[in-house]
Structures are given as C-alpha cells and as structure tokens.
Design an enzyme around this catalytic site. Structure first.
Site, short mmCIF file in Angstrom:
data_model
loop_
_atom_site.label_atom_id
_atom_site.label_comp_id
_atom_site.label_asym_id
_atom_site.label_seq_id
_atom_site.Cartn_x
_atom_site.Cartn_y
_atom_site.Cartn_z
N ALA A 135 -31.44 6.99 -18.80
CA ALA A 135 -29.99 7.15 -18.88
C ALA A 135 -29.28 5.82 -18.74
O ALA A 135 -29.77 4.90 -18.08
CB ALA A 135 -29.50 8.12 -17.80
N CYS A 136 -28.11 5.74 -19.39
CA CYS A 136 -27.20 4.60 -19.19
C CYS A 136 -25.79 5.18 -19.05
O CYS A 136 -25.63 6.39 -18.86
CB CYS A 136 -27.30 3.61 -20.35
SG CYS A 136 -26.77 4.27 -21.93
N GLN A 137 -24.77 4.37 -19.16
CA GLN A 137 -23.42 4.87 -18.93
C GLN A 137 -22.92 5.76 -20.07
O GLN A 137 -22.35 6.81 -19.84
CB GLN A 137 -22.46 3.69 -18.72
CG GLN A 137 -21.07 4.09 -18.24
CD GLN A 137 -21.08 4.66 -16.82
OE1 GLN A 137 -21.99 4.43 -16.05
NE2 GLN A 137 -20.06 5.43 -16.48
#
Length: 292
Positions: A183-185
């Site tokens: 996951a990232c932003q």
C-alpha cells in the site's frame, strides 16, 4: 527491477517540469524573434546559428516530454496487465483491514517518510520505494527549487528519489513465499512496488486499490499524529485547509474544525495587509530622505 520504467518521481514535479520547459521555449523563441535583425556588431550568420541552436534545444525538450509520456503509458499498461492476469490481487482498504486483523497478513507500507511519519497502519512494515531526497548536490537543489517554484510551496510535495535498497530491504524482512499486502497513499507507487516485487520472485501480492487515502476510519487500525487521509497533503494549502481531504474532514468534524482554518486565513490576510502598508510607509520614508 529493470523492467520498471519510472522517469518521473512524482506527478507534481513532472507537471512543474513541463511548465518550466514551456516557459523556457516561449522565452527562447522571443529571443530569436528579437535577434532577427543584427544589432551592433552581431552578424546575421551568428544570429542564424543561435536560432538553429535554440530550435534544437526546443526539439530536445519536446523529445524528453514525449519519451516521459510514452514511458508512463507503458508502465500503466504493464501494471494493468499484472492486475488483469491475476499476478497481483486487488483489495479494497476494508478488505485489507479484514486480511490484516483476521489472517495476520503483513502490510508493506511503501510511502515516503514525509507521509509515513504523519500516520501509519498499526503493525505495518515500512520500506519506501521512493523517499525524500535530502542530498545537497547541485542537481538535487535545482530540482527542489524548480518543484517549489512550480507549485511545491502550495502543495508541499517533496522531491523524491528512488530507493535503490528497496528490494534488498524487503527481502531481509519477508521470504518470497510471503503473502504481502502492498500500500501507498494513493495507489500508484504501490503498483510500481508490486511490479518490482513480482519480478523479484514474490507471487503472493495484494494491492490496496486507491491507496490508504481511500480508506474509511473504520477500515484500518491506524496510529500517528494525523488522520490517514491527511498524510499526503502539505504546504500552504494544508495550512489554510484548502485541500479536498480537509474539506471532507471538516464536513465530519463540524464548525470547530473549520474555525481554525478560517482564523488562519484571516491572519494571512492581515499579515499581507500589514506588509503592504509597511512597504508603502518605507517607500515614503526613503523618498523623504532623498528629498533632504
């Protein structure tokens, strides 16, 4: 790892770079038009050579822009293929929360430190694929100045560089048969990370669609000083509360939340007005000194 082609480190910097090039092209073309007639001792042949050189510079800039667009399109096509072929599985933020809490699946957070330090998922492992570029060499400083001038002051987007230790750090923490939620932003950098990991031998990968920013408060257990949705904002827009994320937060928090940013806006207006009046008074004072 070699198959990942990411010429642009962040979208804001890319748009700022293109704007800079367009301004540069307009400036150089106006210089050429002003030099069409020889001035002073400048010969016509010199002017023509200069004009040809400027045209070549413009052509090179256009080629760079075109190459970047093609590379980005090719990368998106590869990432879509990973999802379509099932090589990387898709999870919503809520599904990711269930997988973490019920199945103890590890979450790999690939965001830069500027976002991670504000908010993170409890128990997640952090290995950034891109991180804040803190080098002070001429090239990095030039990028930072350009990024700031082209909108970084407003958005707070940092200058990022690719983390060359990304794969080795992940391999230290997780064997290649691990089931990894990545996951990232906002979801773009985590897709790039999934491609790198898949090509390195990780075949049980899960991608959080829309990134952590799209998660609702009840989806994931978070820690940090800010809500997860606000971890990706910054700059003057964050200070004034003029971001989509803060407007959504204000709708939930009520007038108390809005009042803080309204007070900040009035403070900025008053400070700007005071500076303007002070500059006028200083100008009058300097004129009086010259008159004496």
């Amino acid at each position: 790892m070699e198959s990942l082609s990411l010429p642009v480190l962040n979208p804001l910097l890319a748009s700022g770079s293109n704007l800079f090039r367009n301004q540069h092209s307009r400036m150089t073309s106006s210089m050429v038009s002003s030099l069409k007639s020889p001035i002073g001792g400048t010969s016509l042949s010199t002017v023509r050579r200069f004009g040809v050189g400027v045209v070549r510079m413009q052509a090179v800039d256009e080629d760079i822009d075109l190459k970047q667009m093609r590379d980005i399109a090719a990368a998106k096509k590869r990432w879509d293929g990973l999802l379509r072929e099932g090589k990387v599985k898709l999870l919503t933020p809520r599904e990711a929360g269930y997988a973490i809490s019920l199945s103890n699946k590890p979450l790999l957070d690939v965001r830069p430190s500027s976002e991670r330090n504000k908010a993170w998922i409890k128990g997640s492992t952090w290995v950034p694929i891109f991180d804040n570029d803190d080098n002070l060499d001429a090239g990095t400083l030039s990028k930072k100045v350009t990024s700031f001038a082209m909108g970084g002051w407003w958005s707070g987007a940092p200058t990022l560089s690719f983390n060359r230790l990304f794969l080795s750090k992940v391999e230290e923490k997780f064997p290649k048969d691990s089931e990894l939620i990545v996951a990232c932003q906002k979801g773009l950098r985590s897709l790039a990370a999934c491609e790198l990991l898949y090509n390195a031998g990780y075949e049980n990968l899960f991608w959080v669609q829309g990134g952590l920013e799209s998660a609702q408060d009840e989806d994931l257990v978070t820690e940090g000083v800010q809500p997860l949705k606000l971890a990706g904002i910054g700059g003057f827009s964050e200070f004034l509360g003029w971001t989509d994320q803060q407007r959504a937060q204000a709708a939930k928090e009520g007038w108390g939340y809005r009042l803080v940013y309204t007070a900040r806006l009035f403070g900025v207006v008053l400070a700007a007005d005071a500076l303007f009046v002070g500059a006028q008074q200083l100008g009058h004072y300097i004129q009086e000194l010259r008159g004496h």
